[in-house]
Design a protein around this motif. Structure first.
Motif, short mmCIF file in Angstrom:
data_model
loop_
_atom_site.label_atom_id
_atom_site.label_comp_id
_atom_site.label_asym_id
_atom_site.label_seq_id
_atom_site.Cartn_x
_atom_site.Cartn_y
_atom_site.Cartn_z
N GLN A 104 0.83 -1.19 0.00
CA GLN A 104 0.00 0.00 0.00
C GLN A 104 0.87 1.26 0.00
O GLN A 104 1.80 1.37 0.80
CB GLN A 104 -0.92 -0.01 1.22
CG GLN A 104 -1.87 1.15 1.31
CD GLN A 104 -2.75 1.29 0.08
OE1 GLN A 104 -2.62 2.25 -0.67
NE2 GLN A 104 -3.64 0.34 -0.13
N SER A 160 -6.36 -0.06 6.48
CA SER A 160 -6.58 -0.14 5.04
C SER A 160 -7.93 -0.78 4.76
O SER A 160 -8.28 -1.80 5.36
CB SER A 160 -5.47 -0.99 4.40
OG SER A 160 -5.87 -1.49 3.16
N SER A 179 -1.63 1.22 -6.19
CA SER A 179 -1.92 2.32 -5.27
C SER A 179 -1.09 3.57 -5.54
O SER A 179 -1.59 4.69 -5.42
CB SER A 179 -1.75 1.87 -3.82
OG SER A 179 -0.42 1.51 -3.54
#
Length: 390
Positions: free
Chosen positions: A64, A86, A285
């Protein structure tokens, strides 16, 4: 009330107790098709308390890049009272909590629908899961059927944090052992029919250099196609990670079970699809969601092929809608079609398959097109993304 008992010396007694094989118990979990009853509500066992170390580990393991899930000061500067988990972790945990009742006997997870994240989850929050059986479709007693369920996760304040629908393919029980009986006490199922997302977001006053300069709302236009550069090779790590989020389906970590199956599913343990989704999303991401303030939800998501240890996954995103919000100039909504492939780079997949990658695999037959063996995932996702700093 307290309890106190003096411990006596523990003697071995097994040898003095006769073995009676007729008394053997074989507890079974999950449900077969004929054991699902529309309207039935399951309260899933255990629950899951989030802690910051596990939240940070999940965000890092799944690559991430949004500092909202990695940087406490960044999160606070944007109005969050603490580091939020998350959304991929929340999704994986809530889905996994339900496997014990819903899908531990499932042949396949057919799709995700109407996934909505209603509020953040912070360190110290404890989630519980509930599932309601919506529909059961049989195709004859010699064929597996399809069950539509609704699942939601609630926090310790009984607030819904996530809700979604899922379809699973399940066999009839036949002469196999029955599973654990369903509860008989009526249970409320707090599905939110008209959900409202309530976020503690402000403009923020934090160095903007922590994210790239071209991933704000204004940087995405209808039709943009972003080919994410890196892939991720999955190893046997997936088996430990499956149980780390609480998924109890043996197909994902029990080699004796997986190799004992017949047909296409027989072989090495299959990677839990929620983890595949999380790795794909992490690969994307830094290109699409590092400036996102919230994952609003997913629509019509399918695992079109399984993945096993040794497979390498890659991803691409296509902008299919943008929306300017009338009540704020801080952010807008971008909707992406998100595609995952395996054992080929995203760039090579695009060159090889072209626009066919973006046709739903379930629609290929009526279009006289072949399904793509390299394509493993497809979903639509909506992100609330910051505008460029003033």
């Amino acid at each position: 009330m307290s309890f106190s008992m003096r411990l006596s010396e523990q003697a071995e007694v097994a040898g003095s107790v006769a073995v009676n094989l007729e008394w053997a118990r074989r507890p079974q979990y999950g449900r077969y098709l004929d054991e699902f009853v529309p309207g039935q509500v399951f309260v899933h066992p255990r629950g899951f308390t989030f802690d910051r170390a596990a939240m940070l580990d999940f965000a890092r393991v799944f690559m991430q890049c949004n500092p909202l899930y990695l940087n406490l000061e960044y999160a606070k500067a944007h109005g969050f009272p603490d580091l939020p988990a998350s959304p991929q972790m929340v999704f994986n945990v809530v889905l996994s909590l339900g496997v014990h009742n819903d899908s531990e006997k499932a042949i396949a997870n057919l799709g995700y629908y109407n996934v909505q994240f209603l509020r953040p989850v912070y360190s110290g929050d404890t989630l519980r899961g509930y599932t309601q059986v919506v529909d059961r479709k049989a195709r004859g007693e010699d064929k597996p059927g399809i069950v539509l369920i609704r699942t939601l996760g609630v926090n310790q304040h009984n607030q819904v944090v996530l809700q979604y629908e899922r379809k699973i393919m399940v066999d009839w029980r036949g002469d196999r052992l029955p599973t654990t009986p369903a509860p008989t006490t009526p249970v409320e199922f707090p599905w939110v029919e008209h959900p409202v997302v309530d976020l503690p977001i402000n403009a923020g006053n934090y160095p903007s250099q922590l994210t790239g300069p071209n991933t704000y709302f204004e940087d995405f236009a209808l039709g943009d196609l972003i080919v994410h550069a890196n892939g991720r090779t999955i190893t046997d790590e997936h088996m430990a990670l499956t149980y780390l989020v609480g998924n109890t389906h043996p197909l994902h970590f029990d080699r004796v079970y997986s190799t004992g199956l017949s047909g296409k599913m027989s072989g090495e343990p299959i990677v839990y699809g929620g983890l595949v989704f999380a790795w794909l999303e992490g690969l994307a991401s830094r290109d699409v969601s590092e400036n996102a303030l919230w994952e609003l939800g997913f629509t019509e998501g399918y695992h079109t092929q399984p993945a096993v240890s040794g497979d390498t996954v890659a991803a691409m995103s296509r902008v299919i809608a943008t929306e300017v919000l009338p009540n704020t100039d801080a952010a807008g909504i971008v909707t992406f079609q998100f595609i995952g492939v395996k054992n080929i780079s995203a760039a090579a997949a695009l060159e090889t398959y072209g626009a066919d990658l973006f046709i739903k695999e379930n629609d290929k037959q009526k279009l006289s097109k072949e399904k793509l063996s390299s394509k493993i995932f497809e979903i639509e996702r909506r992100l609330l993304i910051k505008r460029h700093p003033a």
